[in-house]
Design a protein around this motif. Sequence first.
Motif, PDB file in Angstrom:
ATOM      1  N   GLN A  23      58.173 -17.732  21.824  1.00  0.00           N
ATOM      2  CA  GLN A  23      58.240 -18.656  20.710  1.00  0.00           C
ATOM      3  C   GLN A  23      59.610 -19.304  20.656  1.00  0.00           C
ATOM      4  N   VAL A  24      59.635 -20.559  20.215  1.00  0.00           N
ATOM      5  CA  VAL A  24      60.880 -21.322  20.122  1.00  0.00           C
ATOM      6  C   VAL A  24      61.101 -21.741  18.681  1.00  0.00           C
ATOM      7  N   GLN A  25      62.296 -21.527  18.198  1.00  0.00           N
ATOM      8  CA  GLN A  25      62.679 -22.030  16.874  1.00  0.00           C
ATOM      9  C   GLN A  25      63.690 -23.155  17.051  1.00  0.00           C
ATOM     10  N   LEU A  26      63.458 -24.246  16.311  1.00  0.00           N
ATOM     11  CA  LEU A  26      64.267 -25.449  16.465  1.00  0.00           C
ATOM     12  C   LEU A  26      64.924 -25.816  15.144  1.00  0.00           C
ATOM     13  N   VAL A  27      66.196 -26.183  15.196  1.00  0.00           N
ATOM     14  CA  VAL A  27      66.925 -26.574  14.000  1.00  0.00           C
ATOM     15  C   VAL A  27      67.668 -27.875  14.279  1.00  0.00           C
ATOM     16  N   GLU A  28      67.282 -28.926  13.555  1.00  0.00           N
ATOM     17  CA  GLU A  28      67.926 -30.227  13.712  1.00  0.00           C
ATOM     18  C   GLU A  28      69.131 -30.360  12.785  1.00  0.00           C
ATOM     19  N   SER A  29      70.065 -31.201  13.183  1.00  0.00           N
ATOM     20  CA  SER A  29      71.216 -31.525  12.355  1.00  0.00           C
ATOM     21  C   SER A  29      71.748 -32.890  12.776  1.00  0.00           C
ATOM     22  N   GLY A  30      72.645 -33.433  11.949  1.00  0.00           N
ATOM     23  CA  GLY A  30      73.300 -34.680  12.307  1.00  0.00           C
ATOM     24  C   GLY A  30      72.812 -35.905  11.581  1.00  0.00           C
ATOM     25  N   GLY A  31      71.782 -35.752  10.769  1.00  0.00           N
ATOM     26  CA  GLY A  31      71.286 -36.896  10.030  1.00  0.00           C
ATOM     27  C   GLY A  31      72.259 -37.319   8.937  1.00  0.00           C
ATOM     28  N   GLY A  32      71.978 -38.466   8.333  1.00  0.00           N
ATOM     29  CA  GLY A  32      72.831 -38.948   7.258  1.00  0.00           C
ATOM     30  C   GLY A  32      72.553 -40.386   6.932  1.00  0.00           C
ATOM     31  N   LEU A  33      73.465 -40.958   6.175  1.00  0.00           N
ATOM     32  CA  LEU A  33      73.368 -42.349   5.752  1.00  0.00           C
ATOM     33  C   LEU A  33      74.340 -43.192   6.572  1.00  0.00           C
ATOM     34  N   VAL A  34      73.841 -44.283   7.131  1.00  0.00           N
ATOM     35  CA  VAL A  34      74.682 -45.137   7.957  1.00  0.00           C
ATOM     36  C   VAL A  34      74.292 -46.597   7.716  1.00  0.00           C
ATOM     37  N   GLN A  35      75.233 -47.495   7.890  1.00  0.00           N
ATOM     38  CA  GLN A  35      74.935 -48.923   7.734  1.00  0.00           C
ATOM     39  C   GLN A  35      74.256 -49.447   9.002  1.00  0.00           C
ATOM     40  N   ALA A  36      73.497 -50.491   8.821  1.00  0.00           N
ATOM     41  CA  ALA A  36      72.857 -51.143   9.961  1.00  0.00           C
ATOM     42  C   ALA A  36      73.910 -51.526  10.999  1.00  0.00           C
ATOM     43  N   GLY A  37      73.583 -51.284  12.254  1.00  0.00           N
ATOM     44  CA  GLY A  37      74.509 -51.543  13.342  1.00  0.00           C
ATOM     45  C   GLY A  37      75.341 -50.328  13.719  1.00  0.00           C
ATOM     46  N   GLY A  38      75.298 -49.296  12.893  1.00  0.00           N
ATOM     47  CA  GLY A  38      76.070 -48.099  13.142  1.00  0.00           C
ATOM     48  C   GLY A  38      75.383 -47.123  14.083  1.00  0.00           C
ATOM     49  N   SER A  39      75.989 -45.949  14.217  1.00  0.00           N
ATOM     50  CA  SER A  39      75.495 -44.929  15.150  1.00  0.00           C
ATOM     51  C   SER A  39      75.439 -43.565  14.480  1.00  0.00           C
ATOM     52  N   LEU A  40      74.537 -42.752  14.988  1.00  0.00           N
ATOM     53  CA  LEU A  40      74.455 -41.341  14.607  1.00  0.00           C
ATOM     54  C   LEU A  40      74.061 -40.548  15.842  1.00  0.00           C
ATOM     55  N   ARG A  41      74.463 -39.290  15.855  1.00  0.00           N
ATOM     56  CA  ARG A  41      74.050 -38.393  16.932  1.00  0.00           C
ATOM     57  C   ARG A  41      73.363 -37.176  16.324  1.00  0.00           C
ATOM     58  N   LEU A  42      72.089 -37.041  16.640  1.00  0.00           N
ATOM     59  CA  LEU A  42      71.328 -35.895  16.173  1.00  0.00           C
ATOM     60  C   LEU A  42      71.387 -34.769  17.199  1.00  0.00           C
TER      61      LEU A  42
END
Length: 123
Positions: free
Chosen positions: A1-20
């Motif tokens: 079995q695999v457990q997955l945990v995401e992180s890195g989301g948030g609020l950003v303006q159009a044209g910006g970047s995020l790394r999940l």
Amino acid sequence: QVQLVESGGGLVQAGGSLRLSCAASGRTFSTYVMGWFRQAPGKEREFVAAISWSGGSTYYADSVKGRFTISRDNAKNTVFLQMNILKPEDTAVYYCNANRSVGATMTGVNSYWGQGTQVTVSS
């Protein structure tokens, strides 16, 4: 079995970047194809990107091709989604998934899922 945990989301303006990031438990991470899906309010969950066991092959939805990059670090049991030139229509909860085959990962059927991370892109 695999457990997955995401992180890195948030609020950003159009044209910006995020790394999940998606951290996986277990010692068999390198044997799973990993993927990212997203679900916007009132819409069905949709495929975003997938990456093969070794990272040598990647797959993208047309809507994110050229803007998003999926990668993985098998030594750290982690898969990433670099999102550039974000648009308001990218706003969604982003989920990572794991499966044994590319096809199953891209459809999401019988996959392991994380709990999701919210990405909000303001105009």
